[in-house]
Design an enzyme around this catalytic site. Structure first.
Site, PDB file in Angstrom:
ATOM      1  N   ASP A 188       0.497  -1.144  -0.507  1.00  0.00           N
ATOM      2  CA  ASP A 188       0.599  -0.243   0.573  1.00  0.00           C
ATOM      3  C   ASP A 188       0.965   1.588  -0.003  1.00  0.00           C
ATOM      4  OD1 ASP A 188      -2.256   1.897   0.759  1.00  0.00           O
ATOM      5  OD2 ASP A 188      -3.229   0.297   1.438  1.00  0.00           O
ATOM      6  N   GLU A 242      -5.972  -1.020  -6.838  1.00  0.00           N
ATOM      7  CA  GLU A 242      -6.691  -0.532  -6.243  1.00  0.00           C
ATOM      8  C   GLU A 242      -6.953   0.972  -7.506  1.00  0.00           C
ATOM      9  OE1 GLU A 242      -8.186   2.371  -2.229  1.00  0.00           O
ATOM     10  OE2 GLU A 242      -6.173   1.989  -2.909  1.00  0.00           O
ATOM     11  N   GLU A 267     -13.203   2.302   0.325  1.00  0.00           N
ATOM     12  CA  GLU A 267     -12.908   3.413   1.447  1.00  0.00           C
ATOM     13  C   GLU A 267     -13.296   4.559   1.682  1.00  0.00           C
ATOM     14  OE1 GLU A 267      -8.627   2.810   2.128  1.00  0.00           O
ATOM     15  OE2 GLU A 267      -8.694   1.039   0.131  1.00  0.00           O
TER      16      GLU A 267
END
Length: 420
Positions: free
Chosen positions: A182, A231, A237
């Site tokens: 991430d 992503e 989110e």
């Protein structure tokens, strides 16, 4: 878009800052090279909406698979903790809850998210991995790329080759099947090199990869088929940190099949029935349909376990048997931001997702005449009278023509067509 970005290349983007109606392709940084140098592909898909949605140009022009053995790469559905609690994986008891959920729904994977290096409340990460093994659930682990936002750990474990390979060897020895990396910083050459380095080292240790907080995929899913998802999207989110999706989710969701998901797998983390920090106003039928409308080889279920347990038995069974890779895709109808009816085939089943992106009730037509094989059974998971209800119907398998499905405002449906 672009494809086949190799080491030594930067990424690019469209910039309309100077003039809203004029987009220019710009490189992330100047490229200086000597000797033989090859540019990535810069591609455009031009045609009907069906051409755009169904075409595979981004992977077609990317390098073929570089792995000699792909038998260890197993797509599937993942239980995921972050969305419901807006926090990472410091609580061992919560991790056990999501492992239990994966076991109850026969899901293959559970993702242990950020801050697992600080795990407490009765156990540490090795205890969590052991508990997953006991429940026959394969764990996935989160890592910070440690190139941008370094607020959450574990940090600085993947940046250097020797540290990365040591970490990957430990993961393989512990039964971990994949990693989520991430918080990448930009589209620079160094970032593109880092992506490829992670992919190449992960393959040596049989680890699938999900790049989160990252730009769009660029055909790497063909060259490195253990790259399962990326992503690069305003996903679920955005119900957490700001109200981005509270009012815009329905039309946004009806745009992504025509845009972002055309480029490659998309880790939207779909199908949430309860609320996170900000409410959502899409129907449960709409949320279920996202599992088919959005393609991601690792499909993360982001809601609380009780959100899924509360659904009708037929819906729970649908989620438990959901495929995450598809043999064929067909756009049946739709227009960006308004609605979409999208069919995907897996084995002897067609799954058809319908999404209403408007604030009005809408009837969506499903024309089944494209199916050549005999049909055995048709199950419709449609909107009920209220937003959080389902109307589950068995339709006549003899009627392979047009079915009209009524959708609530911001509603949707899934139709499962089982073949002989």
């Amino acid at each position: 878009s672009e494809a086949n970005v190799a080491k030594g290349n930067c990424g690019s983007w469209l910039n309309n800052a100077a003039n809203e109606s004029t987009y220019k392709i710009e490189m992330a940084e100047p490229t200086k090279a000597s000797g033989r140098w090859c540019s990535p592909w810069r591609v455009a898909i031009i045609g009907s909406l069906a051409d755009v949605v169904e075409y595979t140009l981004v992977t077609d022009v990317s390098d073929p698979c570089r792995l000699s053995d792909v038998s260890w790469i197993k797509p599937g559905v993942v239980s995921w903790i972050y969305w419901a609690y807006n926090h990472g994986s410091r609580d061992y008891q919560l991790i056990k809850k999501y492992i239990d959920f994966a076991a109850d729904f026969h899901l293959p994977y559970m993702l242990i998210d950020a801050e697992w290096d600080e795990m407490g409340n009765g156990g540490n990460v090795e205890d969590a991995l052991a508990y997953a093994k006991q429940k026959n659930i394969a764990p996935l682990l989160w890592y910070n790329s440690s190139t941008a936002w370094c607020a959450f750990g574990p940090l600085y474990r993947l940046n250097k080759p020797e540290m990365r390979q040591k970490e990957f060897a430990w993961l393989e020895s512990m039964g971990v099947k994949g990693i989520k990396v991430d918080f990448f910083s930009q589209d620079s050459i160094s970032t593109m090199n880092y992506f490829v380095d992670i992919l190449e080292d992960a393959a040596k240790y049989h680890l699938m990869v999900n790049f989160h907080g990252a730009p769009i995929p660029r055909g790497w899913q063909r060259t490195y088929p253990h790259m399962m998802s990326v992503e690069g999207v305003y996903g679920a989110e955005c119900y957490n940190n700001k109200e981005t999706l509270t009012d815009s989710a329905a039309w946004h969701n009806c745009t992504l099949p025509f845009t972002r998901n055309v480029v490659g797998p998309m880790d939207y983390t779909p199908c949430t029935f309860t609320d996170s920090q900000h409410p959502h106003i899409t129907s449960n039928g709409h949320e279920l349909a996202l599992l088919v409308a959005f393609e991601s080889a690792l499909q993360h279920l982001a809601d609380r376990p009780e959100g899924y347990h509360a659904q009708p038995a037929e819906v729970r069974s649908f989620i438990s048997s959901l495929p995450t890779v598809w043999d064929d895709t067909k756009l049946l109808s739709g227009y960006p931001s308004s609605y979409v009816v999208l069919a995907r085939k897996s084995g002897a089943c067609w799954y058809i997702a319908g999404l209403n992106g408007t604030n009005e009730k809408k009837s969506l037509a499903v024309d089944l005449s494209f199916i050549q094989e005999p049909v055995k059974k048709i199950t419709l998971y449609a909107d009920g009278e209220e937003r959080n209800q389902f109307d589950i119907q068995m339709l006549s398998a003899l009627k392979k023509s047009v079915h009209e499905v009524d959708c609530l405002p911001r509603g949707g449906f899934v139709m499962k067509v089982s073949l002989d």
